[in-house]
Write a protein that holds these residues in place. Structure first.
Motif: not given
Length: 121
Positions: A17-21, A24-25
């Motif tokens: 999830h953090s990697s996806a965020q 995205g960032f």
């Protein structure tokens, strides 16, 4: 061990999830930086065009000032030449007049001396 595995699973989910965020960032940041870069390029182009225009205007103004000054100097030189020529002519005429008077006076004196020498003889 089940508790540790559950924690590892949660950590993996959190990491995904953090990697996806983060992705995205990063994508949002990259997009925003691209827009800023485009805007700065446009502003820089506008500033360069304005500077180029101002520089050309300044060059044109300076050229006109030089040409005007050059014309004024040429007119002044022509006036001075005319005045010098007139003065030269006037001085020449005065010298000729003085020379003529001198010649006339010398001739007159010769006649007087000649007349006196004939009168004595």
């Amino acid at each position: 061990q089940k508790l540790t595995q559950a924690r590892l699973d949660k950590f993996e989910l959190f990491e995904q999830h953090s990697s996806a965020q983060v992705q995205g960032f990063e994508s949002l940041l990259h997009s925003h930086l691209g827009q800023l870069s485009d805007k700065l390029d446009k502003n820089l182009s506008n500033v360069q065009a304005k500077l180029r225009e101002d520089f050309q205007t300044q060059l044109c103004n300076e050229r006109q000032a030089r040409e005007s000054f050059h014309t004024t100097i040429q007119e002044h030189v022509a006036t001075e030449r005319t005045a010098r020529s007139a003065h030269h002519s006037e001085v020449n005429n005065r010298v000729l007049t003085v020379e003529q008077k001198h010649t006339d006076e010398v001739a007159s004196l010769r006649e007087q001396v000649s007349a006196e020498s004939h009168a004595r003889v």
